[in-house]
Scaffold this motif. Structure first.
Motif, PDB file in Angstrom:
ATOM      1  N   ALA A 147       0.813  -1.225   0.000  1.00 51.64           N
ATOM      2  CA  ALA A 147       0.000   0.000   0.000  1.00 51.64           C
ATOM      3  C   ALA A 147       0.842   1.268   0.000  1.00 51.64           C
ATOM      4  O   ALA A 147       0.493   2.269   0.618  1.00 51.64           O
ATOM      5  N   GLY A 148       1.971   1.217  -0.718  1.00 50.59           N
ATOM      6  CA  GLY A 148       2.816   2.390  -0.799  1.00 50.59           C
ATOM      7  C   GLY A 148       3.631   2.660   0.438  1.00 50.59           C
ATOM      8  O   GLY A 148       4.126   3.763   0.634  1.00 50.59           O
ATOM      9  N   LEU A 149       3.762   1.670   1.310  1.00 55.15           N
ATOM     10  CA  LEU A 149       4.503   1.820   2.561  1.00 55.15           C
ATOM     11  C   LEU A 149       5.542   0.716   2.696  1.00 55.15           C
ATOM     12  O   LEU A 149       5.347  -0.407   2.223  1.00 55.15           O
ATOM     13  N   THR A 150       6.651   1.075   3.341  1.00 53.77           N
ATOM     14  CA  THR A 150       7.624   0.052   3.734  1.00 53.77           C
ATOM     15  C   THR A 150       7.473  -0.190   5.222  1.00 53.77           C
ATOM     16  O   THR A 150       7.238   0.738   6.000  1.00 53.77           O
ATOM     17  N   ILE A 177      -9.520  -0.799   0.936  1.00 48.49           N
ATOM     18  CA  ILE A 177      -8.744  -0.665   2.170  1.00 48.49           C
ATOM     19  C   ILE A 177      -8.177  -2.018   2.562  1.00 48.49           C
ATOM     20  O   ILE A 177      -8.888  -3.025   2.571  1.00 48.49           O
ATOM     21  N   THR A 178      -6.908  -2.032   2.858  1.00 49.87           N
ATOM     22  CA  THR A 178      -6.250  -3.261   3.322  1.00 49.87           C
ATOM     23  C   THR A 178      -5.824  -3.076   4.765  1.00 49.87           C
ATOM     24  O   THR A 178      -5.448  -1.979   5.188  1.00 49.87           O
ATOM     25  N   TYR A 179      -5.883  -4.151   5.529  1.00 51.03           N
ATOM     26  CA  TYR A 179      -5.616  -4.073   6.961  1.00 51.03           C
ATOM     27  C   TYR A 179      -4.453  -4.974   7.363  1.00 51.03           C
ATOM     28  O   TYR A 179      -4.231  -6.042   6.785  1.00 51.03           O
ATOM     29  N   ASN A 193       4.962   1.875  15.223  1.00 52.06           N
ATOM     30  CA  ASN A 193       4.623   3.202  14.695  1.00 52.06           C
ATOM     31  C   ASN A 193       3.650   3.014  13.542  1.00 52.06           C
ATOM     32  O   ASN A 193       4.018   2.453  12.506  1.00 52.06           O
ATOM     33  N   LEU A 194       2.418   3.458  13.703  1.00 43.64           N
ATOM     34  CA  LEU A 194       1.404   3.298  12.660  1.00 43.64           C
ATOM     35  C   LEU A 194       1.710   4.199  11.460  1.00 43.64           C
ATOM     36  O   LEU A 194       2.565   5.085  11.539  1.00 43.64           O
ATOM     37  N   PRO A 195       1.009   3.972  10.336  1.00 41.23           N
ATOM     38  CA  PRO A 195       1.299   4.765   9.129  1.00 41.23           C
ATOM     39  C   PRO A 195       1.220   6.265   9.316  1.00 41.23           C
ATOM     40  O   PRO A 195       1.866   7.017   8.576  1.00 41.23           O
ATOM     41  N   ASP A 196       0.428   6.753  10.295  1.00 42.83           N
ATOM     42  CA  ASP A 196       0.321   8.205  10.508  1.00 42.83           C
ATOM     43  C   ASP A 196       1.349   8.717  11.508  1.00 42.83           C
ATOM     44  O   ASP A 196       1.366   9.905  11.836  1.00 42.83           O
ATOM     45  N   GLY A 197       2.206   7.839  12.016  1.00 45.79           N
ATOM     46  CA  GLY A 197       3.210   8.229  12.995  1.00 45.79           C
ATOM     47  C   GLY A 197       2.795   7.993  14.436  1.00 45.79           C
ATOM     48  O   GLY A 197       3.613   8.147  15.348  1.00 45.79           O
ATOM     49  N   THR A 198       1.546   7.621  14.663  1.00 45.30           N
ATOM     50  CA  THR A 198       1.090   7.309  16.019  1.00 45.30           C
ATOM     51  C   THR A 198       1.870   6.126  16.575  1.00 45.30           C
ATOM     52  O   THR A 198       2.077   5.125  15.888  1.00 45.30           O
ATOM     53  N   PHE A 210      -5.358  -2.351  11.935  1.00 45.49           N
ATOM     54  CA  PHE A 210      -5.337  -0.986  11.411  1.00 45.49           C
ATOM     55  C   PHE A 210      -5.152  -1.007   9.896  1.00 45.49           C
ATOM     56  O   PHE A 210      -4.609  -1.969   9.330  1.00 45.49           O
ATOM     57  N   PRO A 211      -5.605   0.035   9.198  1.00 44.58           N
ATOM     58  CA  PRO A 211      -5.383   0.121   7.751  1.00 44.58           C
ATOM     59  C   PRO A 211      -3.893   0.225   7.441  1.00 44.58           C
ATOM     60  O   PRO A 211      -3.143   0.884   8.175  1.00 44.58           O
ATOM     61  N   ALA A 212      -3.498  -0.387   6.350  1.00 46.58           N
ATOM     62  CA  ALA A 212      -2.094  -0.289   5.941  1.00 46.58           C
ATOM     63  C   ALA A 212      -1.739   1.144   5.586  1.00 46.58           C
ATOM     64  O   ALA A 212      -0.577   1.550   5.645  1.00 46.58           O
ATOM     65  N   SER A 213      -2.742   1.951   5.229  1.00 47.80           N
ATOM     66  CA  SER A 213      -2.543   3.373   4.971  1.00 47.80           C
ATOM     67  C   SER A 213      -3.816   4.115   5.358  1.00 47.80           C
ATOM     68  O   SER A 213      -4.930   3.639   5.110  1.00 47.80           O
TER      69      SER A 213
END
Length: 388
Positions: A147-150, A177-179, A193-198, A210-213
């Motif tokens: 989902a565009g994330l490493t 949405i992928t989880y 650390n979640l995709p939003d930095g939380t 949680f959503p992958a993004s």
């Protein structure tokens, strides 16, 4: 620090000098002079309190920000060392460990000499495609891309989601949405650390989905089972929502802890910083302020002021008991050491107050509880029998 421990060992073994004995008792009486609690305790209670004292000191040796407040001199006289110990305790507002009991029955049974190791960084990552990654054994560095994330595992075990590149993000726009799910077993804990930095710290036997993004989503919604501490990245346009079995907690950016273990029969939400809204399934809403804790039980929500540090003691490596009944304590022990608990007797009137390090092996923890004279344990494999 070892000098203090050695002195107190000699004090209880009766091998210290008269001057050392007077030094210890003067300090202890002075520290407790308001209620004269030290003098009112028997020997077993005094040992329990001292164990709690040293547990806290050992934990905070690894927190140099606190210890730097205390002058470093060498050599140091014993009286100065005792004052340092007292200063650390006062800074942390530590309560001494004691027990409340009803009609104690003496017994000589004790824990069997079997080694059950303490919990540690153990977790399973389940990706959207069903692939599972054992984070306890995976190598450090990049472990997956989606989902565009490493997804990267750091040397301390922390898991971080980071943007892989603008091109990859745009290519994923509009997709379903992928989880992902991070789950800890009994005897495990993990930080992510979640995709939003939380930042999320998971306690034992817990999971967060949680959503992958969070990109292109109206909110940042995650699902929690068990217990976790959250430090939420602020985003005024995209609230952060934690969904548990019986409630939702909505924030914009704040620090809070949620305990939602099913076997506890209640959901406790404790706010450390900021503001949060807690909603139950009947859409009843309450707003928490820092230092407040909500408890959802049997369809009712109660709010009370608490010491928020008690709620996150597990994150700091401690079992924290605040007039806590034995059954609740044993559930914590069961989750952290991955053991099954069986009761030979009832303990409805037995409760404890104090701190014990979660880094101790289970035998040490059980021996500390045994010193109350109210409870004894038998270890058989991963089965703990609790008895009078």
């Amino acid at each position: 620090m070892n000098e203090i421990k050695d002195l107190l060992d000699r004090y209880f073994n009766g091998t210290c000098s008269e001057a050392e004995k007077q030094n210890v008792e003067t300090w202890l009486e002075t520290y407790n002079k308001e209620d004269n609690e030290w003098l009112a305790m028997n020997k077993a209670q005094q040992e329990l309190w001292l164990n709690s004292l040293f547990t806290q000191i050992e934990v905070d040796i690894d927190r140099p920000g606190l210890l730097r407040k205390i002058p470093q001199r060498s050599p140091i006289r014993m009286g100065i060392l005792l004052k340092i110990a007292a200063t650390i305790i006062l800074l942390l507002s530590i309560g001494f460990l004691f027990f409340k009991y009803q009609q104690a029955t003496p017994t000589t049974a004790g824990p069997a000499n079997q080694e059950i190791i303490t919990g540690g960084n153990r977790a399973i990552l389940t990706l959207a495609n069903g692939q599972t990654i054992d984070l306890s054994h995976s190598k450090n560095g990049e472990i997956a891309t989606q989902a565009g994330l490493t997804i990267t595992k750091k040397t301390n075990g922390e898991l971080i989601y980071e943007t892989a590149g603008q091109k990859e993000i745009s290519e994923n726009t509009g997709q379903a949405i992928t989880y992902n799910t991070i789950s800890t077993p009994r005897g495990g804990k993990y930080q992510i650390n979640l995709p939003d930095g939380t930042q999320v710290w998971l306690n034992a036997a817990s999971s967060v989905r949680f959503p992958a993004s969070f990109r292109n989503l109206p909110d940042r919604r995650v699902e929690l089972s068990g217990e976790a501490y959250f430090e939420v990245t602020k985003d005024a346009n995209k609230p952060f929502i934690v969904v548990t079995e019986k409630q939702e907690t909505q924030v914009l950016g704040t620090h809070f802890n949620i305990n939602s273990y099913q076997d506890e029969g209640q959901t406790k939400t404790t706010l450390l910083e900021g503001s949060i809204r807690v909603s139950d399934k009947a859409n009843r809403n309450i707003i928490l302020k820092p230092g407040q804790q909500s408890t959802l039980k049997a369809g009712n929500i109660d709010i009370r002021n608490v010491d928020e540090n008690d709620a996150i003691a597990w994150k700091r490596g401690l079992f924290s008991f605040n007039d806590e009944n034995l059954e609740s304590i044993m559930r914590k022990i069961s989750r952290w050491y991955d053991v099954d608990i069986h009761y030979q007797d009832t303990f409805s009137n037995t409760s404890f107050l104090g701190n014990i390090s979660r880094s101790k092996n289970i035998t040490s923890v059980l021996k500390i509880l045994e010193k109350s004279g109210e409870v004894h344990f038998k270890i058989e494999g991963r089965r703990i029998t609790v008895m009078r």
